[in-house]
Design a protein around this motif. Sequence first.
Motif, PDB file in Angstrom:
ATOM      1  N   ALA A   1     -12.691   0.490  -4.541  1.00 33.08           N
ATOM      2  CA  ALA A   1     -11.391   0.900  -5.104  1.00 33.08           C
ATOM      3  C   ALA A   1     -11.513   1.020  -6.630  1.00 33.08           C
ATOM      4  CB  ALA A   1     -10.323  -0.121  -4.745  1.00 33.08           C
TER       5      ALA A   1
ATOM      6  N   SER B   1      -1.832  -0.871  -3.879  1.00 32.02           N
ATOM      7  CA  SER B   1      -2.971  -0.008  -3.568  1.00 32.02           C
ATOM      8  C   SER B   1      -2.458   1.394  -3.259  1.00 32.02           C
ATOM      9  CB  SER B   1      -3.711  -0.544  -2.337  1.00 32.02           C
ATOM     10  OG  SER B   1      -4.236  -1.821  -2.614  1.00 32.02           O
TER      11      SER B   1
ATOM     12  N   VAL C   1      -8.035   3.656  -2.403  1.00 27.45           N
ATOM     13  CA  VAL C   1      -8.177   2.581  -1.407  1.00 27.45           C
ATOM     14  C   VAL C   1      -8.310   3.200  -0.024  1.00 27.45           C
ATOM     15  CG1 VAL C   1      -6.936   0.650  -0.344  1.00 27.45           C
ATOM     16  CG2 VAL C   1      -6.996   0.887  -2.844  1.00 27.45           C
TER      17      VAL C   1
ATOM     18  N   GLY D   1     -11.667  -5.726  -4.002  1.00 30.93           N
ATOM     19  CA  GLY D   1     -11.317  -4.308  -3.865  1.00 30.93           C
ATOM     20  C   GLY D   1     -12.265  -3.431  -4.666  1.00 30.93           C
TER      21      GLY D   1
ATOM     22  N   VAL E   1       0.857  -1.195   0.000  1.00 30.79           N
ATOM     23  CA  VAL E   1       0.000   0.000   0.000  1.00 30.79           C
ATOM     24  C   VAL E   1       0.890   1.241   0.000  1.00 30.79           C
ATOM     25  CG1 VAL E   1      -1.842   1.268   1.187  1.00 30.79           C
ATOM     26  CG2 VAL E   1      -1.732  -1.225   1.397  1.00 30.79           C
TER      27      VAL E   1
END
Length: 483
Positions: free
Chosen positions: A345, A390, A373, A340, A287
């Motif tokens: 997302a 992400s 995200v 996601g 992330v």
Amino acid sequence: MVKRLQNYIGGRFVDAEATEYVPVYNPATCEVLAECPDSSRADVDRAVQAAKAAFDEWRSTPVLSRAQYMFRLKTLLEDNFERLARIVVEENGKTRDEARGEVRRGIESVEFAASVPSLMRGYKLEDVSSGIDETAERQPLGVFAAITPFNFPNMVPLWFLPTAITTGNTFVLKPSPQTPISMDVLFELLDELDLPEGVVNLVHGGKEASMALMEHPDVVGVSFVGSTPVAKIVYETCAKYGKRVQAQGGAKNYIAVMPDANMEASVANIMGSAYGCAGQRCLAGSVVVAIGDAYEPLKAELTKRAAAIRVGSGLEETTQMGTVISPEARDRIERMIEEGVKEGAKVILDGRGKKVEGYENGSFVGPTILDEVKPEMTVAREEIFGPVLSIMHVPDLNSAIEVINKSRYGNAASLFTNSGKAAREFKYRVRAGNIGINIGIAAATASFPFGGQKESFFGDLHGQGLDSIEFYTDKKILIERWL
Ligand code: NAD
């Protein structure tokens, strides 16, 4: 003919008593490379008995002689460097350079173990009372075992085996049944060392072999590396059976980027972190937390660079990203991307359904980027273990640190910045075992301990470094008065 792998017990390769064999695939082609036995409890017991029988003589072998084996092992590993790297590519799917990097790291652990004569010394204090001296001596404990994962089939076992045996213990290794060939070849090389029979043993298998090692009364300690659910089982089982344990688990690594960071260098580094080894590293950046004005340029540059990554078979020197480990892993990763999307997302780079010409059966997932995200989404919370990055956007460093610290994992975290103050605050407050400052993969070198925090690690003494000397030795106290 596909090779049926054998166990290595008491100084020779032997057939397992196992009745079941699992195919080992090349994930780029789906070709079967070998068959791996699902060893039984009886197989494990034979290995542990061989290790137990070897212990007394091995522990009294001078430590300098034990260390000499490591110099010879290093030479053998250097001589077989390309062969070992090729096996990692074939059974794991990573690129040649990634595999070479892995084998190099493994060799560094062997070099570390060669310095055990300097590292396992005890200490002494005279006159703790009148005419009484006190000494702490380090002694090996007996039979240690290690249970290792698929993603570094050469390097991770070498975090443990060299130090365990040079400190005077004997050893049983159970590698991943998905990537067992690297250890088959390593044990061929160990066989050339003419170590006393039973000092090192290899038992292939899965859950049953792992459980048999953890429950065996003659195993004194277990080193584990793998996913968090299994790490928890290992920690609990070893505690129940009264053993030492170090259990390294899964990860969800965050990379925060300040607006003052050198954007070009940061993006290059984040690429390596997120997409190296197709994201199948416990230190993989998963992330990116873009802080303030870093968001737009970072998103644009990451997407451009990720889209240009050449995906293919690791055996082709031009490939920049290889496969994931199996069709099941590919499907799981694609399902997580889907999850996601369902949770809100935005897919700004989609690696699903990736096909590579000439490798139609390969388990490829292309580089993927999910934008917008949020911390509560599954893709931000759970380990994906694939090439999926992400992106989150937060206003300031404090928000970034709060997001990171909410994760149940704590293996690694990085900050890209030009501010020493921000770097110090990040290092000081972030709850992760490995911190990178302008470094995307903060991998401890062999003389430093390696392990995470929170649900990324169960135990106290980490793998590698001086922690490994502590783990593999006991400190016996001697108090003397001579009249
Ligand atoms: P895994 O947990 O599925 O398997 C690891 C080992 O445990 C294998 O040898 C396997 O045969 C054995 N095993 C599997 N299920 C078991 C069970 N129920 N009981 C007993 N033993 C069992 O992990 P993996 O898929 O091989 O590896 C990937 C995972 O490893 C990822 O989560 C990754 O983050 C983690 N990992 C962590 C580190 C670290 O240093 N923290 C390093 C590398 C990989």
